[in-house]
Scaffold this active site. Sequence first.
Site, PDB file in Angstrom:
ATOM      1  N   LYS A  11       0.834  -1.213   0.041  1.00  0.00           N
ATOM      2  CA  LYS A  11      -0.141  -0.138   0.005  1.00  0.00           C
ATOM      3  C   LYS A  11       0.948   1.360  -0.137  1.00  0.00           C
ATOM      4  O   LYS A  11       2.034   1.388   0.166  1.00  0.00           O
ATOM      5  CB  LYS A  11      -1.034   0.155   1.149  1.00  0.00           C
ATOM      6  CG  LYS A  11      -1.848  -1.218   1.096  1.00  0.00           C
ATOM      7  CD  LYS A  11      -2.906  -1.043   2.341  1.00  0.00           C
ATOM      8  CE  LYS A  11      -4.111  -2.119   2.515  1.00  0.00           C
ATOM      9  NZ  LYS A  11      -4.869  -1.998   3.502  1.00  0.00           N
ATOM     10  N   TYR A  51     -12.325  -2.259  -3.524  1.00  0.00           N
ATOM     11  CA  TYR A  51     -12.642  -2.370  -2.240  1.00  0.00           C
ATOM     12  C   TYR A  51     -14.238  -2.208  -2.275  1.00  0.00           C
ATOM     13  O   TYR A  51     -14.745  -1.980  -0.971  1.00  0.00           O
ATOM     14  CB  TYR A  51     -12.202  -1.476  -1.592  1.00  0.00           C
ATOM     15  CG  TYR A  51     -10.696  -1.900  -0.966  1.00  0.00           C
ATOM     16  CD1 TYR A  51     -10.535  -2.774   0.016  1.00  0.00           C
ATOM     17  CD2 TYR A  51      -9.627  -1.020  -1.025  1.00  0.00           C
ATOM     18  CE1 TYR A  51      -9.369  -3.111   0.623  1.00  0.00           C
ATOM     19  CE2 TYR A  51      -8.430  -1.197  -0.515  1.00  0.00           C
ATOM     20  CZ  TYR A  51      -8.393  -2.370   0.107  1.00  0.00           C
ATOM     21  OH  TYR A  51      -7.109  -2.877   0.716  1.00  0.00           O
ATOM     22  N   PHE A  59     -15.113   3.878   6.843  1.00  0.00           N
ATOM     23  CA  PHE A  59     -13.743   4.137   6.612  1.00  0.00           C
ATOM     24  C   PHE A  59     -13.519   3.937   4.901  1.00  0.00           C
ATOM     25  O   PHE A  59     -12.579   4.310   4.558  1.00  0.00           O
ATOM     26  CB  PHE A  59     -12.879   3.203   7.163  1.00  0.00           C
ATOM     27  CG  PHE A  59     -13.185   1.729   6.918  1.00  0.00           C
ATOM     28  CD1 PHE A  59     -12.697   1.116   5.986  1.00  0.00           C
ATOM     29  CD2 PHE A  59     -13.782   0.848   7.866  1.00  0.00           C
ATOM     30  CE1 PHE A  59     -13.149  -0.172   5.570  1.00  0.00           C
ATOM     31  CE2 PHE A  59     -14.042  -0.393   7.663  1.00  0.00           C
ATOM     32  CZ  PHE A  59     -13.704  -1.026   6.575  1.00  0.00           C
ATOM     33  N   ARG A  87      -1.988 -14.230   4.833  1.00  0.00           N
ATOM     34  CA  ARG A  87      -2.779 -13.513   6.037  1.00  0.00           C
ATOM     35  C   ARG A  87      -1.807 -13.457   7.320  1.00  0.00           C
ATOM     36  O   ARG A  87      -1.711 -12.538   8.057  1.00  0.00           O
ATOM     37  CB  ARG A  87      -4.014 -13.979   6.304  1.00  0.00           C
ATOM     38  CG  ARG A  87      -5.084 -14.065   5.048  1.00  0.00           C
ATOM     39  CD  ARG A  87      -5.531 -12.646   4.733  1.00  0.00           C
ATOM     40  NE  ARG A  87      -5.959 -12.107   5.885  1.00  0.00           N
ATOM     41  CZ  ARG A  87      -6.547 -10.840   5.616  1.00  0.00           C
ATOM     42  NH1 ARG A  87      -6.935  -9.993   4.486  1.00  0.00           N
ATOM     43  NH2 ARG A  87      -7.121 -10.034   6.837  1.00  0.00           N
ATOM     44  N   THR A  93      -5.064  -6.602  11.045  1.00  0.00           N
ATOM     45  CA  THR A  93      -5.377  -5.449  10.264  1.00  0.00           C
ATOM     46  C   THR A  93      -5.178  -4.163  11.169  1.00  0.00           C
ATOM     47  O   THR A  93      -4.527  -3.272  10.446  1.00  0.00           O
ATOM     48  CB  THR A  93      -7.065  -5.604  10.150  1.00  0.00           C
ATOM     49  OG1 THR A  93      -7.665  -6.530   9.610  1.00  0.00           O
ATOM     50  CG2 THR A  93      -7.559  -4.148   9.306  1.00  0.00           C
ATOM     51  N   ARG A 104       2.593  -6.108   9.437  1.00  0.00           N
ATOM     52  CA  ARG A 104       1.921  -4.976   9.853  1.00  0.00           C
ATOM     53  C   ARG A 104       2.583  -4.584  11.271  1.00  0.00           C
ATOM     54  O   ARG A 104       2.625  -3.553  11.938  1.00  0.00           O
ATOM     55  CB  ARG A 104       0.362  -5.509  10.166  1.00  0.00           C
ATOM     56  CG  ARG A 104      -0.247  -5.222   8.566  1.00  0.00           C
ATOM     57  CD  ARG A 104      -1.663  -5.774   8.660  1.00  0.00           C
ATOM     58  NE  ARG A 104      -2.360  -5.333   7.376  1.00  0.00           N
ATOM     59  CZ  ARG A 104      -3.575  -5.966   6.945  1.00  0.00           C
ATOM     60  NH1 ARG A 104      -4.086  -6.828   7.760  1.00  0.00           N
ATOM     61  NH2 ARG A 104      -4.167  -5.514   5.968  1.00  0.00           N
ATOM     62  N   ASN A 114      -2.177   0.315   6.811  1.00  0.00           N
ATOM     63  CA  ASN A 114      -1.313  -0.506   7.205  1.00  0.00           C
ATOM     64  C   ASN A 114      -0.597  -1.408   6.237  1.00  0.00           C
ATOM     65  O   ASN A 114      -0.622  -2.863   6.416  1.00  0.00           O
ATOM     66  CB  ASN A 114      -2.632  -1.791   8.045  1.00  0.00           C
ATOM     67  CG  ASN A 114      -3.551  -1.926   6.848  1.00  0.00           C
ATOM     68  OD1 ASN A 114      -3.439  -1.603   5.859  1.00  0.00           O
ATOM     69  ND2 ASN A 114      -4.581  -2.523   7.548  1.00  0.00           N
ATOM     70  N   HIS A 117      -2.343  -5.319   1.698  1.00  0.00           N
ATOM     71  CA  HIS A 117      -3.659  -5.931   1.502  1.00  0.00           C
ATOM     72  C   HIS A 117      -3.344  -7.498   1.069  1.00  0.00           C
ATOM     73  O   HIS A 117      -2.320  -7.688   0.458  1.00  0.00           O
ATOM     74  CB  HIS A 117      -4.427  -5.464   0.197  1.00  0.00           C
ATOM     75  CG  HIS A 117      -5.500  -6.376  -0.160  1.00  0.00           C
ATOM     76  ND1 HIS A 117      -6.629  -6.332   0.580  1.00  0.00           N
ATOM     77  CD2 HIS A 117      -5.761  -7.393  -1.139  1.00  0.00           C
ATOM     78  CE1 HIS A 117      -7.492  -7.321  -0.198  1.00  0.00           C
ATOM     79  NE2 HIS A 117      -6.951  -7.834  -0.925  1.00  0.00           N
ATOM     80  N   GLU A 128      -9.561 -11.038  -7.408  1.00  0.00           N
ATOM     81  CA  GLU A 128      -8.702  -9.955  -7.219  1.00  0.00           C
ATOM     82  C   GLU A 128      -7.583 -10.052  -8.038  1.00  0.00           C
ATOM     83  O   GLU A 128      -7.104  -9.092  -8.703  1.00  0.00           O
ATOM     84  CB  GLU A 128      -8.240  -9.940  -5.929  1.00  0.00           C
ATOM     85  CG  GLU A 128      -9.460  -9.304  -4.688  1.00  0.00           C
ATOM     86  CD  GLU A 128      -9.008  -9.501  -3.206  1.00  0.00           C
ATOM     87  OE1 GLU A 128      -9.814  -9.122  -2.451  1.00  0.00           O
ATOM     88  OE2 GLU A 128      -8.019  -9.683  -2.949  1.00  0.00           O
TER      89      GLU A 128
HETATM   90  N1  UDP Z   1      -9.818  -0.367   7.544  1.00  0.00           N
HETATM   91  C1  UDP Z   1      -9.913   0.933   7.961  1.00  0.00           C
HETATM   92  N2  UDP Z   1     -10.510   0.861   9.234  1.00  0.00           N
HETATM   93  C2  UDP Z   1     -10.988  -0.187   9.724  1.00  0.00           C
HETATM   94  C3  UDP Z   1     -11.090  -1.280   8.977  1.00  0.00           C
HETATM   95  C4  UDP Z   1     -10.338  -1.533   7.701  1.00  0.00           C
HETATM   96  O1  UDP Z   1      -9.402   1.861   7.409  1.00  0.00           O
HETATM   97  O2  UDP Z   1     -11.979  -0.011  10.789  1.00  0.00           O
HETATM   98  C5  UDP Z   1      -9.117  -0.285   5.997  1.00  0.00           C
HETATM   99  C6  UDP Z   1      -7.769  -1.163   6.320  1.00  0.00           C
HETATM  100  O3  UDP Z   1      -6.810  -0.360   5.303  1.00  0.00           O
HETATM  101  C7  UDP Z   1      -7.879  -2.419   5.926  1.00  0.00           C
HETATM  102  C8  UDP Z   1      -8.961  -2.291   4.640  1.00  0.00           C
HETATM  103  O4  UDP Z   1      -9.776  -1.289   5.113  1.00  0.00           O
HETATM  104  O5  UDP Z   1      -6.905  -3.296   5.261  1.00  0.00           O
HETATM  105  C9  UDP Z   1      -9.826  -3.464   4.530  1.00  0.00           C
HETATM  106  O6  UDP Z   1     -10.475  -3.950   5.481  1.00  0.00           O
HETATM  107  P1  UDP Z   1     -10.465  -5.368   5.788  1.00  0.00           P
HETATM  108  O7  UDP Z   1     -11.356  -5.785   7.039  1.00  0.00           O
HETATM  109  O8  UDP Z   1     -10.636  -6.047   4.943  1.00  0.00           O
HETATM  110  O9  UDP Z   1      -9.278  -5.819   6.631  1.00  0.00           O
HETATM  111  P2  UDP Z   1      -7.716  -6.694   5.679  1.00  0.00           P
HETATM  112  O10 UDP Z   1      -8.437  -7.760   5.059  1.00  0.00           O
HETATM  113  O11 UDP Z   1      -7.052  -5.809   4.934  1.00  0.00           O
HETATM  114  O12 UDP Z   1      -6.842  -7.150   7.045  1.00  0.00           O
HETATM  115 MG    MG Z   2      -9.850  -7.859   3.683  1.00  0.00          MG
END
Ligand code: UDP
Ligand code: MG
Length: 140
Positions: A11, A51, A59, A87, A93, A104, A114, A117, A128
């Site tokens: 990112k 997204y 968010f 993951r 996250t 992270r 963070n 992705h 994707e």
């Molecule tokens: N995100 C955020 N605030 C939140 C949750 C998610 O800004 O409370 C952003 C963050 O960049 C995250 C992305 O949205 O990586 C996608 O969210 P997801 O829950 O899918 O998390 P990930 O799969 O990336 O761990």
């Molecule tokens: Mg996700």
Amino acid sequence: MATERTLSIIKPDATNRNLTGKINAKFEDAGLRIVAQKRIQLTKAQAGKFYEVHAGRPFYDELCEFMASAPVVVQVLEGEGAIAKNREVMGATNPADAAPGTIRAEFAESVGENSVHGSDAPDTAAVEIAYFFSGLELVG
Ligand code: UDP
Ligand code: MG
């Protein structure tokens, strides 16, 4: 466990801080092979489409702005159980919850910014990967 492919994105917060190589080393050290990779800059609309599952979340708008704010590195990682393994390597996250040694935990700046992705399941991984790469770009 079967060989899988998953979509990864380094990112803008990470490309801004010149962390592409350090993050790629984490993938390779974990046995994930980078079988496709390119550096691109998304438009906000392209980030929004990627997204769209999060459309309507509080968010979402900020996330799309952030993803379009600087170049990203999109990549396909391949390996045994690659989706779950990535993951694990990424960490939670919210970096405050991410296990020590994860990307992270080491690099993320906040829950939004963070650093990476990663796809979360085989069906989303397929969609994707196809969003960013053609079959001709996936040479294994
Ligand atoms: N995100 C955020 N605030 C939140 C949750 C998610 O800004 O409370 C952003 C963050 O960049 C995250 C992305 O949205 O990586 C996608 O969210 P997801 O829950 O899918 O998390 P990930 O799969 O990336 O761990
Ligand atoms: Mg996700």
